[in-house]
Design a protein around this motif. Sequence first.
Motif, PDB file in Angstrom:
ATOM      1  N   ARG A  27      43.126   4.462 -11.507  1.00  0.00           N
ATOM      2  CA  ARG A  27      42.584   6.040 -12.888  1.00  0.00           C
ATOM      3  C   ARG A  27      43.265   5.247 -13.695  1.00  0.00           C
ATOM      4  O   ARG A  27      42.865   6.250 -15.003  1.00  0.00           O
ATOM      5  CB  ARG A  27      43.307   7.414 -11.641  1.00  0.00           C
ATOM      6  N   ALA A  28      44.529   4.299 -14.003  1.00  0.00           N
ATOM      7  CA  ALA A  28      44.618   4.806 -15.649  1.00  0.00           C
ATOM      8  C   ALA A  28      43.507   3.963 -16.775  1.00  0.00           C
ATOM      9  O   ALA A  28      43.220   4.289 -17.531  1.00  0.00           O
ATOM     10  CB  ALA A  28      46.218   3.689 -15.226  1.00  0.00           C
ATOM     11  N   GLU A  29      42.065   3.779 -15.931  1.00  0.00           N
ATOM     12  CA  GLU A  29      41.396   2.089 -16.341  1.00  0.00           C
ATOM     13  C   GLU A  29      39.726   3.627 -17.530  1.00  0.00           C
ATOM     14  O   GLU A  29      40.275   4.172 -18.560  1.00  0.00           O
ATOM     15  CB  GLU A  29      40.679   1.807 -15.690  1.00  0.00           C
ATOM     16  N   GLN A  30      41.166   4.731 -16.787  1.00  0.00           N
ATOM     17  CA  GLN A  30      39.828   6.150 -17.559  1.00  0.00           C
ATOM     18  C   GLN A  30      40.869   7.053 -17.960  1.00  0.00           C
ATOM     19  O   GLN A  30      40.694   7.391 -18.832  1.00  0.00           O
ATOM     20  CB  GLN A  30      39.646   6.663 -16.376  1.00  0.00           C
ATOM     21  N   GLN A  31      42.413   6.614 -17.980  1.00  0.00           N
ATOM     22  CA  GLN A  31      43.687   8.263 -18.504  1.00  0.00           C
ATOM     23  C   GLN A  31      43.799   6.911 -19.461  1.00  0.00           C
ATOM     24  O   GLN A  31      45.955   6.936 -18.927  1.00  0.00           O
ATOM     25  CB  GLN A  31      44.095   8.716 -17.448  1.00  0.00           C
ATOM     26  N   ARG A  32      44.187   6.066 -19.887  1.00  0.00           N
ATOM     27  CA  ARG A  32      45.085   5.482 -21.098  1.00  0.00           C
ATOM     28  C   ARG A  32      45.921   5.835 -21.404  1.00  0.00           C
ATOM     29  O   ARG A  32      46.951   5.120 -21.144  1.00  0.00           O
ATOM     30  CB  ARG A  32      43.812   4.678 -22.249  1.00  0.00           C
ATOM     31  N   GLN A  33      45.665   7.055 -22.234  1.00  0.00           N
ATOM     32  CA  GLN A  33      46.453   7.768 -22.980  1.00  0.00           C
ATOM     33  C   GLN A  33      47.664   7.630 -21.988  1.00  0.00           C
ATOM     34  O   GLN A  33      48.527   7.620 -22.772  1.00  0.00           O
ATOM     35  CB  GLN A  33      45.579   8.910 -23.375  1.00  0.00           C
ATOM     36  N   LEU A  34      47.866   8.988 -20.996  1.00  0.00           N
ATOM     37  CA  LEU A  34      48.396   9.102 -20.092  1.00  0.00           C
ATOM     38  C   LEU A  34      49.043   7.789 -19.818  1.00  0.00           C
ATOM     39  O   LEU A  34      50.653   7.749 -19.444  1.00  0.00           O
ATOM     40  CB  LEU A  34      47.969  10.081 -18.956  1.00  0.00           C
ATOM     41  N   ALA A  38      40.060  -1.260 -11.833  1.00  0.00           N
ATOM     42  CA  ALA A  38      41.422  -1.845 -12.209  1.00  0.00           C
ATOM     43  C   ALA A  38      41.592  -3.640 -11.892  1.00  0.00           C
ATOM     44  O   ALA A  38      41.286  -3.778 -10.390  1.00  0.00           O
ATOM     45  CB  ALA A  38      42.513  -0.971 -12.016  1.00  0.00           C
ATOM     46  N   LYS A  39      40.782  -4.393 -12.533  1.00  0.00           N
ATOM     47  CA  LYS A  39      41.621  -5.827 -11.890  1.00  0.00           C
ATOM     48  C   LYS A  39      43.108  -6.551 -11.670  1.00  0.00           C
ATOM     49  O   LYS A  39      43.596  -6.080 -12.115  1.00  0.00           O
ATOM     50  CB  LYS A  39      41.333  -6.666 -13.238  1.00  0.00           C
TER      51      LYS A  39
END
Length: 292
Positions: free
Chosen positions: A64-71, A254-255
């Motif tokens: 999910r971090a790949e989409q929610q970079r800012q968070l 994510a890789k």
Amino acid sequence: MKILLTGAEGQFGRCFQDRCRDHTLVALSRAGLDITDRAAVRAALARHQPDLVVNGAAYTAVDRAEQQRQLAFAVNRDGPENLAIGCAERGLALIHISTDYVFDGTATSPYLPESAVNPQSVYGQSKWQGEEAVRSALDQHLIIRTAWVFSEYGSNFVKTMLRLGAEREQLSVVADQRGCPTYAGHIAGAVLALLPLLSRPGFERWGTYHFGGDSFVSWHQFSQAIFANALSLGVLTHAPRVLSISTEQYPTPAKRPAYSVLDSSGLQQLLQDQFDNDWQQGLRWVLAKLSG
Ligand SMILES: NC(=O)c1ccc[n+]([C@@H]2O[C@H](COP(=O)([O-])OP(=O)(O)OC[C@H]3O[C@@H](n4cnc5c(N)ncnc54)[C@H](OP(=O)(O)O)[C@@H]3O)[C@@H](O)[C@H]2O)c1
């Protein structure tokens, strides 16, 4: 010692709470302290007056971090920075947990704390920048990188395998990524074992350490260990067939590092007989807990 623990409801946080008997513990979940809020961090330190801070809070949704970079960056970079600044202002030490995802996984021998980093995902980059923020704001820090964390709490690979194993006859699990499964209770144990050392006058071994389980496996081998132990402990009545697949056959946003083996010898040398990273024993403990 009075310890302030952040991210207290996560896997590490829950295991730390279970084991922290000899100290006064202020255990704060995200609702109790949002580490992205610098003023709130300062206020919590002023209010609770701890002797030490342990940061178990993180944004851990790797895909999910790949989409929610800012968070991801707010929690994994700015959060530890806020804690380190707050600790520096009060002359406190900080123990911060980080990850094998700071590495790219192309090594062929276990990663040392000083090995070159090359994070491949937003999560890995945000955790690396969190480490760097801690290093630049506060000398008295211990950064402990760990990997493949499982426990009786929260979501993790062991619990996912048990759920899928109960639902399906056959599973496919990636066999070309290798790492060290690590029981969160053992990480908590290592952090607690460090505390008497930190209180010794003249302690100088601040810095970055690794703490991973005592041997490495592929996800496929890990799943086989989970099912074999779940059967023998009666957690499952039958195990599914586990097929091995490649990372290519199981693409994720994510890789992941293909080789994530951590060399934990620095921490082992520091903790000596207090060091316990036997992940298979941790697995049996977790399965026994989950079977009630
Ligand atoms: N899990 C793994 O496989 C793994 C592998 C390597 C390294 N690590 C590292 O090990 C550490 C512990 O991981 P874990 O598995 O215990 O993670 P976890 O179970 O996801 O727990 C993290 C906790 O942090 C909380 N949190 C999130 N944002 C926060 C914020 N802004 N302020 C305060 N708390 C916040 C979460 O609360 P909510 O649930 O409410 O969001 C959650 O309770 C982390 O530093 C992680 O990066 C984990």
